[in-house]
Design an enzyme around this catalytic site. Structure first.
Site, mmCIF file in Angstrom:
data_model
loop_
_atom_site.group_PDB
_atom_site.id
_atom_site.type_symbol
_atom_site.label_atom_id
_atom_site.label_comp_id
_atom_site.label_asym_id
_atom_site.label_seq_id
_atom_site.Cartn_x
_atom_site.Cartn_y
_atom_site.Cartn_z
ATOM 1 N N ASN A 127 3.687 -3.103 17.589
ATOM 2 C CA ASN A 127 5.118 -3.935 16.810
ATOM 3 C C ASN A 127 5.876 -4.522 16.965
ATOM 4 O O ASN A 127 6.364 -3.594 18.273
ATOM 5 C CB ASN A 127 5.231 -2.675 16.002
ATOM 6 C CG ASN A 127 5.255 -3.166 14.468
ATOM 7 O OD1 ASN A 127 3.889 -3.727 14.215
ATOM 8 N ND2 ASN A 127 5.984 -3.410 13.706
ATOM 9 N N ARG A 128 5.649 -5.508 16.833
ATOM 10 C CA ARG A 128 7.780 -6.340 17.031
ATOM 11 C C ARG A 128 8.800 -6.040 16.688
ATOM 12 O O ARG A 128 9.679 -5.583 17.598
ATOM 13 C CB ARG A 128 7.297 -8.144 16.549
ATOM 14 C CG ARG A 128 6.023 -8.461 16.684
ATOM 15 C CD ARG A 128 6.782 -10.326 15.641
ATOM 16 N NE ARG A 128 5.688 -10.905 15.981
ATOM 17 C CZ ARG A 128 5.197 -11.391 16.931
ATOM 18 N NH1 ARG A 128 5.603 -11.112 18.515
ATOM 19 N NH2 ARG A 128 3.960 -12.321 16.995
ATOM 20 N N LYS A 153 0.989 -1.131 0.034
ATOM 21 C CA LYS A 153 0.212 -0.270 -0.179
ATOM 22 C C LYS A 153 1.147 1.557 0.252
ATOM 23 O O LYS A 153 0.251 2.186 -0.454
ATOM 24 C CB LYS A 153 -0.353 -0.058 1.050
ATOM 25 C CG LYS A 153 -1.504 -1.210 0.893
ATOM 26 C CD LYS A 153 -3.032 -1.225 2.390
ATOM 27 C CE LYS A 153 -4.139 -2.288 1.955
ATOM 28 N NZ LYS A 153 -4.611 -2.581 3.474
ATOM 29 N N ASN A 204 -4.760 2.501 -1.357
ATOM 30 C CA ASN A 204 -5.180 0.886 -1.246
ATOM 31 C C ASN A 204 -6.593 0.514 -3.009
ATOM 32 O O ASN A 204 -6.310 -0.563 -2.280
ATOM 33 C CB ASN A 204 -6.040 0.692 0.055
ATOM 34 C CG ASN A 204 -7.600 1.410 0.393
ATOM 35 O OD1 ASN A 204 -7.576 2.378 0.589
ATOM 36 N ND2 ASN A 204 -8.718 0.518 0.422
ATOM 37 N N GLY A 242 -13.594 -9.238 10.021
ATOM 38 C CA GLY A 242 -12.891 -8.403 9.038
ATOM 39 C C GLY A 242 -13.561 -8.168 8.088
ATOM 40 O O GLY A 242 -12.987 -7.815 7.464
ATOM 41 N N GLY A 269 1.335 -1.344 10.070
ATOM 42 C CA GLY A 269 1.157 -1.668 8.302
ATOM 43 C C GLY A 269 0.423 -1.117 7.690
ATOM 44 O O GLY A 269 0.157 0.284 8.436
ATOM 45 N N ASP A 285 -9.493 2.257 3.579
ATOM 46 C CA ASP A 285 -9.501 1.539 4.328
ATOM 47 C C ASP A 285 -10.269 2.345 5.604
ATOM 48 O O ASP A 285 -10.212 1.952 6.118
ATOM 49 C CB ASP A 285 -8.091 0.982 4.782
ATOM 50 C CG ASP A 285 -7.427 -0.362 3.824
ATOM 51 O OD1 ASP A 285 -8.540 -0.501 3.438
ATOM 52 O OD2 ASP A 285 -6.717 -0.203 4.022
#
Length: 261
Positions: free
Chosen positions: A148-149, A66, A87, A226, A126, A101
């Site tokens: 976030n990781r 995106k 998007n 979702g 993301g 989105d």
């Protein structure tokens, strides 16, 4: 016949062709919607070729491209500029991009009465998470934390901060009004899952399967599936391309074989 498509990784499993081809038939539009599957190395070559095909009139971009699509656009609207991701694209004399989105997600939770003083936790950061963050911020939800990781900068509409580590989420879980998972897994460990109170609404933007790994962890919580966001953002994409809202009827919901609400 005009051609539309969704491009990204793993798009063969997308429900977008089912949704848009139903609407094309319903509204007597001479068009076809398909999917294009690419990886990072082939994205720009494939996209450039598709854009230059004479029958291509528009497309959607899904994870994880995106942001990558931005280099192919002539213009984009103010919201997609603030979000930093697109998007939905319309191919005409100019190639125009928007982001559906953010408002698609807001519409998917419009029936909820979440106290704006309660925390909202976003898991993952993301392109879709950026749009959701922007939507929440623009709707007056100021108490939004992103986990976030890896450490990423949040730079949306003048707001600047960093994502937080999952290890620091424990103290926030039971105070949250809404937890939104934007990752393909469940980033919460066993103890963290137990710390989520039954009054917390849990949401996942992944729509296949309907009961994701994340949502399955919370049997007693209200869930936002979702598919809701997918359909809501698709309505907005359709309107961008054709100038009117498509019909969301019982037959389409049955075709999707998923509960919208």
């Amino acid at each position: 016949m005009k051609h539309y498509f969704v491009i990204g990784s793993n798009t063969s499993k997308s429900l977008s062709p089912t949704i848009f081809n139903y609407w094309f038939k319903k509204h007597s539009i001479n068009a076809k919607y398909s999917f294009v599957e690419v990886d990072k190395s082939s994205l720009h070559k494939v996209l450039l070729k598709k854009i230059n095909e004479k029958n291509v009139a528009g497309f959607n971009i899904t994870t994880p491209f995106k942001k990558d699509v931005l280099k192919h656009l002539d213009t984009r609207n103010i919201h997609s500029k603030k979000i930093g991701a697109v998007n939905c694209v319309k191919v005409d004399k100019k190639i125009r991009g928007i982001n559906t989105d953010w408002i698609g997600y807001l519409k998917s939770i419009r029936g909820l009465k979440i106290n704006k003083s309660k925390k909202i936790l976003i898991l993952g950061y993301g392109g879709a998470a950026q749009a959701i963050f922007y939507g929440l911020l623009s709707s007056g939800y100021k108490n939004v934390d992103v986990f976030n990781r890896s450490k990423k900068i949040i730079n949306v509409d003048g707001y600047k901060a960093y994502t937080k580590k999952y290890s620091s989420i424990d103290k926030h879980l039971n105070k949250a009004g809404l937890i939104i998972n934007t990752t393909p897994t469940n980033p919460l460990n066993k103890k963290q899952k137990k710390d989520v109170g039954e009054g917390v609404v849990v949401s996942d933007i992944v729509y296949t399967p309907k009961q994701t790994v994340f949502l399955k962890s919370f049997k007693k919580n209200k869930k936002i599936y979702g598919i809701s966001m997918l359909v809501e953002q698709a309505i907005l994409s359709f309107r961008f391309w054709f100038g009117f809202n498509p019909t969301l009827d019982d037959l389409l919901i049955k075709k999707l074989n998923l509960k919208i609400k």
